[in-house]
Design a protein around this motif. Sequence first.
Motif, PDB file in Angstrom:
ATOM      1  N   ASP A  17       0.868  -1.174   0.000  1.00 48.61           N
ATOM      2  CA  ASP A  17       0.000   0.000   0.000  1.00 48.61           C
ATOM      3  C   ASP A  17       0.904   1.223   0.000  1.00 48.61           C
ATOM      4  N   SER A  18       0.619   2.167  -0.878  1.00 43.89           N
ATOM      5  CA  SER A  18       1.349   3.435  -0.920  1.00 43.89           C
ATOM      6  C   SER A  18       2.851   3.212  -1.064  1.00 43.89           C
ATOM      7  N   ASP A  19       3.226   2.271  -1.944  1.00 45.30           N
ATOM      8  CA  ASP A  19       4.634   1.943  -2.211  1.00 45.30           C
ATOM      9  C   ASP A  19       5.376   1.491  -0.967  1.00 45.30           C
ATOM     10  N   THR A  20       4.661   0.905  -0.032  1.00 44.07           N
ATOM     11  CA  THR A  20       5.248   0.398   1.208  1.00 44.07           C
ATOM     12  C   THR A  20       4.821  -1.047   1.386  1.00 44.07           C
ATOM     13  N   ARG A  21       5.777  -1.906   1.791  1.00 43.20           N
ATOM     14  CA  ARG A  21       5.509  -3.334   1.970  1.00 43.20           C
ATOM     15  C   ARG A  21       5.432  -3.659   3.461  1.00 43.20           C
ATOM     16  N   ARG A  49      11.185  -9.532   2.005  1.00 35.07           N
ATOM     17  CA  ARG A  49      11.456  -8.103   1.861  1.00 35.07           C
ATOM     18  C   ARG A  49      10.254  -7.305   2.339  1.00 35.07           C
ATOM     19  N   ALA A  50      10.485  -6.398   3.261  1.00 34.46           N
ATOM     20  CA  ALA A  50       9.410  -5.566   3.794  1.00 34.46           C
ATOM     21  C   ALA A  50      10.003  -4.293   4.377  1.00 34.46           C
ATOM     22  N   ASP A  51       9.198  -3.250   4.369  1.00 41.00           N
ATOM     23  CA  ASP A  51       9.589  -2.031   5.072  1.00 41.00           C
ATOM     24  C   ASP A  51       9.318  -2.162   6.559  1.00 41.00           C
ATOM     25  N   VAL A  52       8.234  -2.878   6.905  1.00 38.82           N
ATOM     26  CA  VAL A  52       7.883  -3.103   8.305  1.00 38.82           C
ATOM     27  C   VAL A  52       7.278  -4.492   8.430  1.00 38.82           C
ATOM     28  N   ALA A  53       7.675  -5.200   9.478  1.00 37.61           N
ATOM     29  CA  ALA A  53       7.097  -6.508   9.797  1.00 37.61           C
ATOM     30  C   ALA A  53       6.344  -6.379  11.110  1.00 37.61           C
ATOM     31  N   LEU A  54       5.147  -6.956  11.152  1.00 37.21           N
ATOM     32  CA  LEU A  54       4.270  -6.854  12.310  1.00 37.21           C
ATOM     33  C   LEU A  54       4.183  -8.212  12.995  1.00 37.21           C
ATOM     34  N   VAL A  55       4.400  -8.246  14.295  1.00 34.89           N
ATOM     35  CA  VAL A  55       4.233  -9.466  15.091  1.00 34.89           C
ATOM     36  C   VAL A  55       3.054  -9.249  16.026  1.00 34.89           C
ATOM     37  N   SER A  56       2.079 -10.140  15.950  1.00 32.32           N
ATOM     38  CA  SER A  56       0.843  -9.944  16.704  1.00 32.32           C
ATOM     39  C   SER A  56       0.950 -10.406  18.149  1.00 32.32           C
ATOM     40  N   LEU A  76      12.033  -2.547   9.875  1.00 35.12           N
ATOM     41  CA  LEU A  76      11.397  -2.185  11.143  1.00 35.12           C
ATOM     42  C   LEU A  76      10.528  -3.361  11.588  1.00 35.12           C
ATOM     43  N   LEU A  77      10.720  -3.794  12.823  1.00 36.23           N
ATOM     44  CA  LEU A  77       9.965  -4.918  13.381  1.00 36.23           C
ATOM     45  C   LEU A  77       9.178  -4.431  14.585  1.00 36.23           C
ATOM     46  N   LEU A 107       2.396   4.379  14.459  1.00 40.55           N
ATOM     47  CA  LEU A 107       3.695   4.712  13.889  1.00 40.55           C
ATOM     48  C   LEU A 107       3.521   5.017  12.409  1.00 40.55           C
ATOM     49  N   GLU A 108       4.299   5.984  11.927  1.00 51.20           N
ATOM     50  CA  GLU A 108       4.309   6.285  10.509  1.00 51.20           C
ATOM     51  C   GLU A 108       5.428   5.503   9.851  1.00 51.20           C
ATOM     52  N   VAL A 109       5.075   4.782   8.791  1.00 50.05           N
ATOM     53  CA  VAL A 109       6.046   4.020   8.004  1.00 50.05           C
ATOM     54  C   VAL A 109       5.833   4.414   6.554  1.00 50.05           C
ATOM     55  N   GLY A 110       6.759   5.185   6.011  1.00 52.48           N
ATOM     56  CA  GLY A 110       6.531   5.742   4.680  1.00 52.48           C
ATOM     57  C   GLY A 110       5.277   6.587   4.709  1.00 52.48           C
ATOM     58  N   ASP A 111       4.362   6.326   3.782  1.00 50.58           N
ATOM     59  CA  ASP A 111       3.093   7.064   3.737  1.00 50.58           C
ATOM     60  C   ASP A 111       1.974   6.326   4.467  1.00 50.58           C
ATOM     61  N   LEU A 112       2.326   5.310   5.252  1.00 53.38           N
ATOM     62  CA  LEU A 112       1.342   4.537   6.004  1.00 53.38           C
ATOM     63  C   LEU A 112       1.322   4.957   7.466  1.00 53.38           C
ATOM     64  N   ALA A 113       0.158   4.795   8.080  1.00 49.68           N
ATOM     65  CA  ALA A 113       0.031   4.871   9.535  1.00 49.68           C
ATOM     66  C   ALA A 113      -0.309   3.465  10.014  1.00 49.68           C
ATOM     67  N   VAL A 114       0.527   2.925  10.897  1.00 42.86           N
ATOM     68  CA  VAL A 114       0.317   1.579  11.425  1.00 42.86           C
ATOM     69  C   VAL A 114      -0.112   1.706  12.881  1.00 42.86           C
ATOM     70  N   ARG A 115      -1.320   1.231  13.169  1.00 39.94           N
ATOM     71  CA  ARG A 115      -1.881   1.370  14.517  1.00 39.94           C
ATOM     72  C   ARG A 115      -2.074  -0.002  15.154  1.00 39.94           C
ATOM     73  N   ALA A 116      -1.538  -0.157  16.354  1.00 36.97           N
ATOM     74  CA  ALA A 116      -1.739  -1.394  17.111  1.00 36.97           C
ATOM     75  C   ALA A 116      -3.099  -1.343  17.785  1.00 36.97           C
ATOM     76  N   VAL A 117      -3.842  -2.447  17.697  1.00 37.66           N
ATOM     77  CA  VAL A 117      -5.176  -2.520  18.281  1.00 37.66           C
ATOM     78  C   VAL A 117      -5.260  -3.757  19.167  1.00 37.66           C
ATOM     79  N   PRO A 118      -6.225  -3.808  20.078  1.00 40.55           N
ATOM     80  CA  PRO A 118      -6.313  -4.954  20.994  1.00 40.55           C
ATOM     81  C   PRO A 118      -6.689  -6.242  20.264  1.00 40.55           C
ATOM     82  N   ALA A 119      -6.352  -7.343  20.912  1.00 38.23           N
ATOM     83  CA  ALA A 119      -6.794  -8.667  20.470  1.00 38.23           C
ATOM     84  C   ALA A 119      -7.153  -9.468  21.714  1.00 38.23           C
TER      85      ALA A 119
END
Length: 257
Positions: A17-21, A49-56, A76-77, A107-119
């Motif tokens: 999304d938005s040239d960000t992986r 290959r990724a700009d950011v990796a998310l661990v739940s 970014l992890l 957190l802003e990663v490139g043109d993305l906003a990454v928001r942590a939410v509850p689980a």
Amino acid sequence: MAVEVTWWGHATCTVEDSDTRVLTDPLFARRLAHLRRRRGALPPPGARRADVALVSHLHADHLHVPSLALLEEGTLLLVPHGALRAVPGLRRLTHLRVREVGPGDVLEVGDLAVRAVPARHDGRRLPVGRRRCPALGYVVEGEARTYFAGDTGLFETMAEKVGPVDVALLPVGGWGPYLGEGHLDAGRAAEALTLLEAAAAVPVHYGTYWPIGMDAVRPHEFHAPGDEFVRLAADRAPRVAVHRLGHGESMRLEDAR
């Protein structure tokens, strides 16, 4: 909107999304303890290959240190608060930029906003572990809003904390014949779609790993959840375009409209 989702198996997806992986819960193993990859080839090297990796959360099929070690230098992890203390192996990943996050952090990663939410899920590394860390989902917002649920059950504030979203990556099964507390099966995942007001959905976390020696124990729980989710979603959330991907297959958001 130009957003592409590729499912590599289990909970591992690439969201572009938005040239960000963005890479979710990277797991590149053929075998993990008592689990064996039963369907789908291992993801190709390009999947790392990724700009950011998310661990739940900290369970080994979601936070797999050997797989994280394969990520490119400088990635970014994002991991749940307390993960560095609970999983000492993370501290050896000096080629990564590791950051702990909790529900509500953005957190802003490139043109993305990454928001942590509850689980709603057990966040400990081991079932009897003392260290409790929050289990998380993530909402990735750029040209679209994509929700990666990680592992979760339904929770009362899901609509408020997560939705509405354009794409929902939802677990619909597991890696064994029985799902414990804090999971979505196909039916509960279909119910989640109504809470999230999603335009499109991709079922994940099924049909990849299975315990060695248990091929004959409730095998439908391995094969059926994806198709069952498609059927139930059509009944309960008929406006949602559900994409049941094969391993390594992709969908684009335009396809869902």
